[in-house]
Design a protein around this motif. Structure first.
Motif, mmCIF file in Angstrom:
data_model
loop_
_atom_site.group_PDB
_atom_site.id
_atom_site.type_symbol
_atom_site.label_atom_id
_atom_site.label_comp_id
_atom_site.label_asym_id
_atom_site.label_seq_id
_atom_site.Cartn_x
_atom_site.Cartn_y
_atom_site.Cartn_z
ATOM 1 N N THR A 242 30.248 93.152 40.970
ATOM 2 C CA THR A 242 29.317 92.122 41.412
ATOM 3 C C THR A 242 29.140 92.194 42.913
ATOM 4 O O THR A 242 30.065 92.526 43.643
ATOM 5 N N GLY B 140 26.939 89.623 44.053
ATOM 6 C CA GLY B 140 26.295 88.317 44.156
ATOM 7 C C GLY B 140 27.253 87.254 43.675
ATOM 8 O O GLY B 140 28.467 87.459 43.623
ATOM 9 N N GLN B 141 26.697 86.120 43.282
ATOM 10 C CA GLN B 141 27.520 85.016 42.796
ATOM 11 C C GLN B 141 28.282 85.449 41.548
ATOM 12 O O GLN B 141 27.727 86.080 40.650
ATOM 13 N N LYS B 142 29.562 85.113 41.494
ATOM 14 C CA LYS B 142 30.399 85.484 40.358
ATOM 15 C C LYS B 142 30.427 84.331 39.362
ATOM 16 O O LYS B 142 30.752 83.215 39.714
ATOM 17 N N ARG B 143 30.079 84.639 38.119
ATOM 18 C CA ARG B 143 30.071 83.639 37.055
ATOM 19 C C ARG B 143 30.979 84.155 35.940
ATOM 20 O O ARG B 143 30.536 84.890 35.055
ATOM 21 N N GLU C 207 35.264 80.598 49.198
ATOM 22 C CA GLU C 207 34.146 79.808 48.687
ATOM 23 C C GLU C 207 34.227 79.599 47.181
ATOM 24 O O GLU C 207 33.571 78.717 46.639
ATOM 25 N N LEU C 208 35.038 80.385 46.496
ATOM 26 C CA LEU C 208 35.189 80.254 45.045
ATOM 27 C C LEU C 208 36.252 79.233 44.660
ATOM 28 O O LEU C 208 36.444 78.957 43.472
ATOM 29 N N SER D 181 36.376 76.879 41.442
ATOM 30 C CA SER D 181 35.558 77.397 40.344
ATOM 31 C C SER D 181 36.427 77.574 39.106
ATOM 32 O O SER D 181 37.602 77.927 39.202
#
Length: 124
Positions: free
Chosen positions: A8, A10-13, A36-37, A40
């Protein structure tokens, strides 16, 4: 067969990625150094990795090469990995032009949390 790899930039989902790969979302986890995570779901924020001691680096190198030799990485994956910052790149070409993994070694680096690699089951 080779293990599945998720890259990834980008944003990790975590949950979406797990579902996409056919796994139960509650059994998928991410260890990342991106503060920043924090908070989550199923994400553990860890200290930034810089290097590991020589013994562990050799163990990890042997394990990675047995599970996923660098020669089996897709060209897209190699390009992505080579695009990392110079201090964070994890593959390189040796003097013979052969792709190889690069694990940063420190003189007395604190032990990095590795599982017992000889006990990890994997298929080639």
């Amino acid at each position: 067969s080779s293990p599945r790899i998720v890259l990834t930039c980008g944003q990790k989902r975590v949950e979406d990625t797990a579902e996409h790969m056919g796994y139960l979302p509650d059994r998928a986890f991410l260890w990342d150094d991106n503060a920043e995570l924090e908070g989550s779901h199923n994400v553990f924020v860890v200290d930034k990795f810089s290097d590991m001691n020589s013994h562990q680096a050799k163990q990890l190198h042997s394990f990675i090469n047995s599970v996923l030799p660098s020669s089996q990485l897709s060209l897209q994956t190699v390009r992505f990995m080579l695009g990392a910052k110079r201090t964070e790149v994890s593959v390189c070409y040796n003097t013979d032009g052969v792709l190889q993994y690069q694990i940063r070694e420190g003189k007395e680096g604190r032990p990095f949390p590795l599982p017992p690699l000889d006990a990890v089951s994997h298929d080639r």
